[in-house]
Design an enzyme around this catalytic site. Structure first.
Site, mmCIF file in Angstrom:
data_model
loop_
_atom_site.group_PDB
_atom_site.id
_atom_site.type_symbol
_atom_site.label_atom_id
_atom_site.label_comp_id
_atom_site.label_asym_id
_atom_site.label_seq_id
_atom_site.Cartn_x
_atom_site.Cartn_y
_atom_site.Cartn_z
ATOM 1 C CD GLU A 64 -2.584 -1.187 2.642
ATOM 2 O OE1 GLU A 64 -3.743 -1.622 2.628
ATOM 3 O OE2 GLU A 64 -2.022 -0.773 3.682
ATOM 4 C CG ASP A 235 -4.769 -4.110 9.303
ATOM 5 O OD1 ASP A 235 -5.092 -5.218 8.834
ATOM 6 O OD2 ASP A 235 -3.617 -3.806 9.606
#
Lengths: 347, 347
Positions: A64, A235
């Site tokens: 990410e 998450d």
């Protein structure tokens, strides 16, 4: 070697220098400082350029990029999440980050962020618990005793005055590692044989497990009234830790709803499930804890602004210290139009 | 210093080492090699994870992250675009990039990309011109003689056999710089007093100017039949170089339509304006140039896959050479769950 101009050089904080910096400042002081920087940035939440993180998913993990900007500085973090890495002797999460000057576009700091992310995640949890946990909270159940567990425990001590951590992990060796690392910290640690035992007498329940699957670390009947749940481990899509029933009975607080609805515990709920944005609580625009019997829940997924705060802090702290060195990262010819000439003259 | 494990170290190519690498390989050979790597990745276009770049705009410029992945490697580039920088003695564009292993999420290369971007942009232009320009093209008009101009000229020489470059810039000193840098390259250079003079006898028209405004570097009446236009400078919203009439008379070829429609010359056209994707031409699925009288136009904005190709190339080339050194970028404790213990023991 061709001597680069000063503008071409970017201060770099290696893992080794980050560890030196932390010991120089003191880990608890640094957690308090980071909580202050993060709280300051939550207070000016509205002015940030916010976007959900840009994720590249594979069968085994995710990579990410998490960018944000306050209009003067621009920061981003590179971070991976590979739950299977641990079994191969690698970190589940590694990270590095960069801060740049919005006016010139030139980077001004490159730093390791594996350790820094552990600190900022813990500092965020404790800063949020300061606003939401019952007054006088002194005992935390820490469920999942991996890489984040000591940081969470110390942040709650440094910022809330936590006295006791009740440890549970399905692998008792992880709890023993955590207890050994916290020996001498001033925190009392109690290794527990079950999650049920860990939550006995705890006002704060922290879950931080790493399986990429919908797990139920806390079942509905385990959670009584008047506690604060600090849910760290859920998450990403498909990764949750709490029974849906707990969410229905809790007041849920989040960082950035568009991201949390995809990645957090509330991915289990409808898109219009009511949540409160933390920045509004911190600014006094919305209620936080309003009663002793309320269950407050921080559905933490980690947001780019927290990394931005951490990058700002490291930039401010390493300036004029030995805890960095310069990288020759940017080509900067004397005449900006003459990039080729610079290359040619280096030959 | 605490000795990091091998996994914690990321090979880093500084600006100085990039210049050494280029001279070691030879700039024209490197342009040919990069064109081959880029063409290979265009041929497997469909398997890439593609997303428009993530841009953070300000009044004075833009900072962008350009990620992509082929499922085995993940790459991204950080790049800024600040046209006003030149007047302040800074580069309009600076960049660095990273390659990572999708399976572990661990970075495997960090490199300067200011110079590498100049090379990959030029290599892409020449690779595309190989497919689209008239056979036997030997003369190029190079309009805008900034940092990209020499790279464009040499790539067209190395890959197409270009013989003559006709230079025009509104600032004659830029043309003189370009001509001086190309002296001895084997290219004939002609400095021209106007764009009209520059395009006389040229089969390839390259525009590469940097104003962030809708400019008309080529007007409709300047462009005759049978040429290839290589439009480099228009690469963000509000920044174009060509008169709309030219687009209407041309066959337009693009990298990634969702990005080019926002950033390229075709931002002037309707959303359904017909374009051809280059990867399909390269695979033989779509026509490129079909007649001598056709105007082909490469509306270049630069796409993440080209950076990915360049990162792959640098990774392959610096392996087992002296043109890099290792950065202690990743925290990698012996026991992955014991990040805190690693920090503690460093104290």
């Amino acid at each position: 070697m061709n001597t680069p101009s000063e503008k071409a050089l970017v201060p770099f904080v290696s893992v080794d220098n980050m560890m030196r910096l932390i010991h120089h400042i003191g880990v608890e002081q640094m957690l308090r400082d980071l909580a202050d920087y993060i709280e300051d940035d939550f207070k000016r939440w509205e002015l940030f350029d916010k976007t959900p993180r840009v994720a590249s998913h594979s069968d085994v993990g995710v990579i990410e990029l998490m960018p944000t900007s306050d209009g003067e500085a621009y920061g981003f973090k590179y971070v991976n999440g590979h739950p299977k890495n641990t079994a191969e002797g690698l970190q589940t999460v590694t990270a590095f980050g960069l801060l740049a000057d919005v006016y010139t576009g030139y980077p001004v700091l490159l730093t390791e962020m594996t350790i820094l992310t552990a600190l900022r995640t813990a500092a965020t949890s404790a800063m949020v618990a300061k606003h939401l946990a019952p007054k006088g909270s002194d005992t935390m159940a820490m469920i999942g005793n991996g890489a984040q567990s000591e940081f969470q425990s110390l942040a709650m001590k440094a910022i809330l005055g936590l006295k006791t951590v009740r440890l549970y992990d399905k692998d008792r060796a992880a709890s023993e590692k955590c207890a050994a690392n916290l020996a001498g910290s001033g925190l009392e640690t109690v290794i527990c044989a079950s999650p049920e035992e860990a939550i006995e007498g705890a006002q704060i329940l922290t879950t931080c497990t790493a399986d990429k699957q919908c797990a139920t670390i806390l079942t509905d009947n385990m959670v009584g009234s008047g506690v604060h749940i600090n849910a760290i481990g859920g998450d990403c899509p498909g990764k949750t830790e709490l029974a849906k029933g707990i969410l229905e009975r809790s007041d849920v607080f989040v960082e950035f709803p568009p991201q949390t609805r995809v990645e957090g515990e509330i991915q289990q709920m409808d898109d219009d499930f009511a949540v409160t944005e933390l920045w509004q609580v911190i600014l006094g625009q919305k209620d936080g804890r309003t009663s002793d019997r309320q269950i407050t829940l921080f559905d933490s997924v980690g947001f780019a602004i927290e990394d931005f705060s951490a990058l700002r802090y490291v930039r401010d702290k390493v300036r004029d210290t030995e805890f960095h060195y310069d990288l020759d990262l940017l080509a900067d010819p004397d005449d900006p139009r003459d990039l080729f000439g610079m290359l040619q003259r280096a030959g």
